[in-house]
Design an enzyme around this catalytic site. Structure first.
Site, mmCIF file in Angstrom:
data_model
loop_
_atom_site.group_PDB
_atom_site.id
_atom_site.type_symbol
_atom_site.label_atom_id
_atom_site.label_comp_id
_atom_site.label_asym_id
_atom_site.label_seq_id
_atom_site.Cartn_x
_atom_site.Cartn_y
_atom_site.Cartn_z
ATOM 1 N N ASN A 12 -0.118 4.071 0.890
ATOM 2 C CA ASN A 12 -0.705 5.034 1.830
ATOM 3 C C ASN A 12 -0.221 4.854 3.262
ATOM 4 O O ASN A 12 -0.548 5.635 4.133
ATOM 5 C CB ASN A 12 -2.233 4.950 1.779
ATOM 6 C CG ASN A 12 -2.752 5.163 0.370
ATOM 7 O OD1 ASN A 12 -2.206 5.986 -0.370
ATOM 8 N ND2 ASN A 12 -3.761 4.415 -0.027
ATOM 9 N N GLY A 72 -6.684 -2.446 -13.089
ATOM 10 C CA GLY A 72 -7.192 -1.899 -14.348
ATOM 11 C C GLY A 72 -8.122 -2.788 -15.134
ATOM 12 O O GLY A 72 -8.252 -2.615 -16.344
ATOM 13 N N TYR A 88 -11.316 -4.265 -8.723
ATOM 14 C CA TYR A 88 -11.814 -3.421 -7.640
ATOM 15 C C TYR A 88 -12.397 -2.124 -8.213
ATOM 16 O O TYR A 88 -13.604 -1.915 -8.204
ATOM 17 C CB TYR A 88 -10.673 -3.152 -6.654
ATOM 18 C CG TYR A 88 -11.054 -2.389 -5.418
ATOM 19 C CD1 TYR A 88 -12.198 -2.708 -4.710
ATOM 20 C CD2 TYR A 88 -10.264 -1.351 -4.942
ATOM 21 C CE1 TYR A 88 -12.542 -2.004 -3.563
ATOM 22 C CE2 TYR A 88 -10.604 -0.649 -3.795
ATOM 23 C CZ TYR A 88 -11.740 -0.976 -3.114
ATOM 24 O OH TYR A 88 -12.068 -0.273 -1.987
ATOM 25 N N GLY A 98 -7.156 1.486 -11.402
ATOM 26 C CA GLY A 98 -7.982 1.524 -12.606
ATOM 27 C C GLY A 98 -7.179 1.541 -13.896
ATOM 28 O O GLY A 98 -6.007 1.159 -13.923
ATOM 29 N N SER A 156 0.849 -1.199 0.000
ATOM 30 C CA SER A 156 0.000 0.000 0.000
ATOM 31 C C SER A 156 0.880 1.242 0.000
ATOM 32 O O SER A 156 1.809 1.344 0.803
ATOM 33 C CB SER A 156 -0.890 0.021 1.239
ATOM 34 O OG SER A 156 -1.518 1.287 1.316
ATOM 35 N N THR A 162 -1.905 -0.430 -6.012
ATOM 36 C CA THR A 162 -1.996 0.833 -6.765
ATOM 37 C C THR A 162 -0.596 1.414 -7.034
ATOM 38 O O THR A 162 0.385 1.021 -6.405
ATOM 39 C CB THR A 162 -2.822 1.865 -5.981
ATOM 40 O OG1 THR A 162 -2.284 1.957 -4.665
ATOM 41 C CG2 THR A 162 -4.280 1.473 -5.907
HETATM 42 C C1 LIG Z 1 -9.575 3.146 -2.227
HETATM 43 C C2 LIG Z 1 -8.683 1.934 -2.360
HETATM 44 C C3 LIG Z 1 -8.355 1.210 -1.216
HETATM 45 C C4 LIG Z 1 -7.516 0.090 -1.302
HETATM 46 N N1 LIG Z 1 -7.181 -0.604 -0.165
HETATM 47 C C5 LIG Z 1 -6.362 -1.687 -0.250
HETATM 48 C C6 LIG Z 1 -6.007 -2.429 0.916
HETATM 49 O O1 LIG Z 1 -6.443 -2.128 2.025
HETATM 50 N N2 LIG Z 1 -5.164 -3.479 0.768
HETATM 51 C C7 LIG Z 1 -4.674 -3.848 -0.451
HETATM 52 O O2 LIG Z 1 -3.923 -4.823 -0.551
HETATM 53 N N3 LIG Z 1 -4.997 -3.175 -1.568
HETATM 54 C C8 LIG Z 1 -5.826 -2.100 -1.497
HETATM 55 N N4 LIG Z 1 -6.159 -1.411 -2.634
HETATM 56 C C9 LIG Z 1 -5.617 -1.865 -3.944
HETATM 57 C C10 LIG Z 1 -6.639 -2.718 -4.711
HETATM 58 O O3 LIG Z 1 -6.961 -3.893 -3.988
HETATM 59 C C11 LIG Z 1 -6.076 -3.118 -6.085
HETATM 60 O O4 LIG Z 1 -4.913 -3.891 -5.911
HETATM 61 C C12 LIG Z 1 -5.737 -1.897 -6.939
HETATM 62 O O5 LIG Z 1 -6.715 -0.885 -6.785
HETATM 63 C C13 LIG Z 1 -5.629 -2.247 -8.426
HETATM 64 O O6 LIG Z 1 -6.828 -2.845 -8.899
HETATM 65 P P1 LIG Z 1 -8.009 -2.020 -9.609
HETATM 66 O O7 LIG Z 1 -7.387 -1.205 -10.726
HETATM 67 O O8 LIG Z 1 -8.959 -3.087 -10.104
HETATM 68 O O9 LIG Z 1 -8.625 -1.163 -8.554
HETATM 69 C C14 LIG Z 1 -7.001 -0.306 -2.570
HETATM 70 C C15 LIG Z 1 -7.345 0.440 -3.722
HETATM 71 C C16 LIG Z 1 -8.166 1.546 -3.629
HETATM 72 C C17 LIG Z 1 -8.500 2.333 -4.893
#
Ligand SMILES: Cc1cc2nc3c(=O)[nH]c(=O)nc-3n(C[C@H](O)[C@H](O)[C@H](O)COP(=O)(O)O)c2cc1C
Length: 205
Positions: free
Chosen positions: A43, A163, A184, A134, A41, A113
């Site tokens: 963050n 994405g 997600y 995304g 993460s 991300t």
């Molecule tokens: C708002 C938000 C919160 C997320 N929280 C977590 C988290 O707590 N743990 C984690 O492993 N990934 C977290 N992710 C990452 C997502 O699980 C995923 O790996 C990432 O967004 C890429 O996939 P996507 O493009 O389909 O969203 C988070 C992503 C977003 C946008």
């Protein structure tokens, strides 16, 4: 199928991160079908430092030792997946691949991300803090999956994420070398029908 995701608390010093992971592992173990160890993460301050060599080796070893005890205690094996960042160069990805194999981890999830803003450089919000998910993440995440697959060989489980906004994006994860797909951000734009579309697309792949 219930996957539970563990990480360290924001206010735990990075030197004591392992204790948080072990406490979380023990807490979620009875309920999970698989457990994701999130070291990616953007963050949580310094969290991604855990992807580095020695720190990663120590963390993976402790988690595997703990998993061995939990298998005996709960009489069930819950696989451990390591979730990595997209902001790694090929050498770092190959190094992580070697370590997960060496420590007997059960699989890898790629990716979390990104901090990279190249794909959204024209966007007025491009410089905001935090992880980007995304569409702009897709190619970068697929590259990590491809590099992992090359390093890990054909049998090692890889979950591709990042994405997936339509069925063809889901297919692109399998083409990159993933065995399974997660999504997600796509749910925000497409809702639950995206899951059915992705299943149809990957089934016919
Ligand atoms: C708002 C938000 C919160 C997320 N929280 C977590 C988290 O707590 N743990 C984690 O492993 N990934 C977290 N992710 C990452 C997502 O699980 C995923 O790996 C990432 O967004 C890429 O996939 P996507 O493009 O389909 O969203 C988070 C992503 C977003 C946008």
């Amino acid at each position: 199928m219930l996957g539970l995701n563990i990480g360290k608390n924001a206010n735990t010093p990075i030197e004591r991160a392992e204790d948080d992971y072990i406490a979380c592992l023990e807490g979620v173990y009875p309920w999970a079908d698989y457990i994701t160890v999130n070291i990616s993460s953007p963050n949580t301050k310094n969290l991604r430092d855990l992807q580095q060599d020695t720190a990663l080796d120590r963390l993976l070893e402790r988690l595997k030792n703990s998993q061995r005890q939990l298998i005996l205690r709960f009489e069930k094996t819950v696989p451990l997946f390591l979730k990595i960042a997209p902001d790694l160069d090929d050498t770092q990805i190959e190094q992580i691949a070697r370590q997960v194999r060496h420590q007997g981890f059960d699989g890898v999830i790629a990716t979390n991300t990104t901090l990279n803003r190249t794909a959204v450089a024209q966007d007025p919000n491009a410089h905001e803090a935090g992880g980007l998910s995304g569409g702009p993440l897709r190619e970068q995440a697929n590259h990590v999956v491809t590099t992992l697959r090359k390093s890990l060989g054909p049998e090692f489980p890889i979950i591709g994420v990042g994405g997936v906004l339509n069925g063809s994006d889901a297919q692109s994860k399998l083409a990159a070398g993933a065995d399974l797909v997660q999504l997600y951000t796509g749910l925000i734009y497409r809702g639950p029908p995206l899951v059915a579309e992705s299943v149809r697309a990957t089934r016919s792949a």
